[in-house]
Motif scaffolding. Structure first.
Motif, PDB file in Angstrom:
ATOM      1  N   THR A 143       0.827  -1.205   0.000  1.00 17.66           N
ATOM      2  CA  THR A 143       0.000   0.000   0.000  1.00 17.66           C
ATOM      3  C   THR A 143       0.859   1.252   0.000  1.00 17.66           C
ATOM      4  OG1 THR A 143      -1.808  -1.126   1.139  1.00 17.66           O
ATOM      5  CG2 THR A 143      -1.779   1.273   1.251  1.00 17.66           C
ATOM      6  N   ALA A 144       1.846   1.300   0.902  1.00 22.77           N
ATOM      7  CA  ALA A 144       2.650   2.511   1.069  1.00 22.77           C
ATOM      8  C   ALA A 144       3.533   2.800  -0.135  1.00 22.77           C
ATOM      9  CB  ALA A 144       3.519   2.381   2.317  1.00 22.77           C
ATOM     10  N   ASN A 145       4.047   1.767  -0.774  1.00 20.06           N
ATOM     11  CA  ASN A 145       5.008   1.957  -1.857  1.00 20.06           C
ATOM     12  C   ASN A 145       4.423   1.749  -3.247  1.00 20.06           C
ATOM     13  OD1 ASN A 145       7.190   2.550  -0.095  1.00 20.06           O
ATOM     14  ND2 ASN A 145       7.450   0.375   0.329  1.00 20.06           N
ATOM     15  N   ALA A 146       3.736   0.630  -3.445  1.00 17.04           N
ATOM     16  CA  ALA A 146       3.289   0.293  -4.793  1.00 17.04           C
ATOM     17  C   ALA A 146       1.939   0.929  -5.149  1.00 17.04           C
ATOM     18  CB  ALA A 146       3.204  -1.222  -4.948  1.00 17.04           C
ATOM     19  N   ARG A 147       0.964   0.808  -4.258  1.00 18.03           N
ATOM     20  CA  ARG A 147      -0.359   1.347  -4.592  1.00 18.03           C
ATOM     21  C   ARG A 147      -0.328   2.873  -4.737  1.00 18.03           C
ATOM     22  NH1 ARG A 147      -5.843  -0.345  -4.237  1.00 18.03           N
ATOM     23  NH2 ARG A 147      -7.238   1.451  -4.143  1.00 18.03           N
ATOM     24  N   THR A 148       0.415   3.546  -3.875  1.00 19.05           N
ATOM     25  CA  THR A 148       0.491   5.004  -3.982  1.00 19.05           C
ATOM     26  C   THR A 148       1.105   5.415  -5.315  1.00 19.05           C
ATOM     27  OG1 THR A 148       2.586   4.942  -2.776  1.00 19.05           O
ATOM     28  CG2 THR A 148       0.607   5.427  -1.505  1.00 19.05           C
ATOM     29  N   ALA A 149       2.172   4.747  -5.721  1.00 19.50           N
ATOM     30  CA  ALA A 149       2.820   5.067  -6.993  1.00 19.50           C
ATOM     31  C   ALA A 149       1.876   4.826  -8.164  1.00 19.50           C
ATOM     32  CB  ALA A 149       4.094   4.238  -7.151  1.00 19.50           C
ATOM     33  N   LEU A 150       1.166   3.720  -8.114  1.00 21.06           N
ATOM     34  CA  LEU A 150       0.210   3.398  -9.182  1.00 21.06           C
ATOM     35  C   LEU A 150      -0.911   4.436  -9.249  1.00 21.06           C
ATOM     36  CD1 LEU A 150      -1.091   1.422 -11.267  1.00 21.06           C
ATOM     37  CD2 LEU A 150      -2.206   0.320  -9.314  1.00 21.06           C
ATOM     38  N   THR A 151      -1.455   4.793  -8.104  1.00 18.69           N
ATOM     39  CA  THR A 151      -2.648   5.639  -8.090  1.00 18.69           C
ATOM     40  C   THR A 151      -2.346   7.060  -8.533  1.00 18.69           C
ATOM     41  OG1 THR A 151      -3.482   4.277  -6.267  1.00 18.69           O
ATOM     42  CG2 THR A 151      -4.621   6.334  -6.699  1.00 18.69           C
ATOM     43  N   ILE A 152      -1.264   7.653  -8.021  1.00 19.52           N
ATOM     44  CA  ILE A 152      -0.954   9.019  -8.429  1.00 19.52           C
ATOM     45  C   ILE A 152      -0.526   9.056  -9.890  1.00 19.52           C
ATOM     46  CG2 ILE A 152       1.435   8.951  -7.599  1.00 19.52           C
ATOM     47  CD1 ILE A 152      -0.999  11.975  -7.550  1.00 19.52           C
ATOM     48  N   SER A 153       0.127   8.003 -10.375  1.00 18.49           N
ATOM     49  CA  SER A 153       0.482   7.937 -11.793  1.00 18.49           C
ATOM     50  C   SER A 153      -0.774   7.891 -12.661  1.00 18.49           C
ATOM     51  CB  SER A 153       1.345   6.708 -12.079  1.00 18.49           C
ATOM     52  OG  SER A 153       2.587   6.772 -11.423  1.00 18.49           O
TER      53      SER A 153
END
Length: 235
Positions: A110-120
């Protein structure tokens, strides 16, 4: 850099994020600074040149697409578009593959992968529409090869690297690049406090990493995309 558009920096109040903001402000960039805490953004704004065009956005949920899209819409309304995204948010935990590993896996993903995916995902439509964009994420060397007690953390950073590659491949014809950096140990007060006996002369300053990021979001870096770039050298 596309001077008519803004650069979004997530985690702008942190050690690396604030170094990126200061580096870009010094070059005259228009900045959209996203951070969990508004207090940190106020303190950061006070350190920037008076001429800096600066939009603060506090409290965005970077795991939620609607929340990210709303922040991007604010940036577009203020500056007309977004030329670059520098995503410095993330988390770090270590632990063995044992009973607590599944919960740690969810936390790190959640902290690393999902945040990167979502803001991208939220920022790409405006970049594609303008035919220009730069995305830089912060990954880590364990994303390439994990060590002991790094299963969840390494897997989440590997996901950031693969995400970066996918964006680069999907958006090449839109002239949108995506890259990630793999810093060594960043020389921050928190890391020095956590590792008081460590040899720090090989640690990398946030300012040097910020210079690398500034290059990657510039027009000069147009041919660099889909890369995972180590940031472990010496000045």
């Amino acid at each position: 850099m596309n001077d008519q558009k803004a650069v979004i920096v997530t985690g702008a109040g942190g050690n690396l994020g604030s170094a990126v903001v200061r580096e870009l402000a010094g070059a005259g960039a228009k900045l959209v600074c996203m951070n969990r805490s508004s207090d940190e953004l106020e303190a950061l704004a006070a350190t920037l040149p008076a001429s800096t065009e600066f939009l603060s956005i506090a409290g965005t949920d970077l795991t939620d697409y609607a929340s990210c899209a709303a922040a991007v819409a604010r940036a577009v309304k203020r500056f007309g578009g977004v030329s670059a995204l520098v995503n410095t948010v993330g988390g770090f935990q270590m632990g063995p593959v044992g009973p607590d590993a599944p919960a740690q896996w969810e936390t790190m993903m959640t902290a690393n992968a999902r945040t990167a995916l979502t803001i991208s995902a939220a920022v790409l439509p405006t970049m594609k529409a303008s035919g220009y964009g730069r995305i830089v994420h912060v990954a880590a060397a364990p994303g390439l090869k994990a060590g002991a007690r790094q299963a969840a953390y390494a897997a989440s950073k590997a996901a950031v690297i693969r995400l970066t590659e996918a964006i680069a491949a999907e958006c090449r014809d839109d002239r949108v690049t995506a890259n990630c950096i793999l810093p060594g140990t960043i020389d921050t007060p928190e890391n020095r406090a956590a590792m008081p006996d460590a040899k720090t002369d090989g640690w990398v300053s946030p300012q040097l990493i910020a210079r690398l990021i500034a290059f990657l979001i510039s027009p000069a870096a147009a041919v660099v995309t889909g890369a995972a770039i180590p940031a472990t050298g010496r000045e």
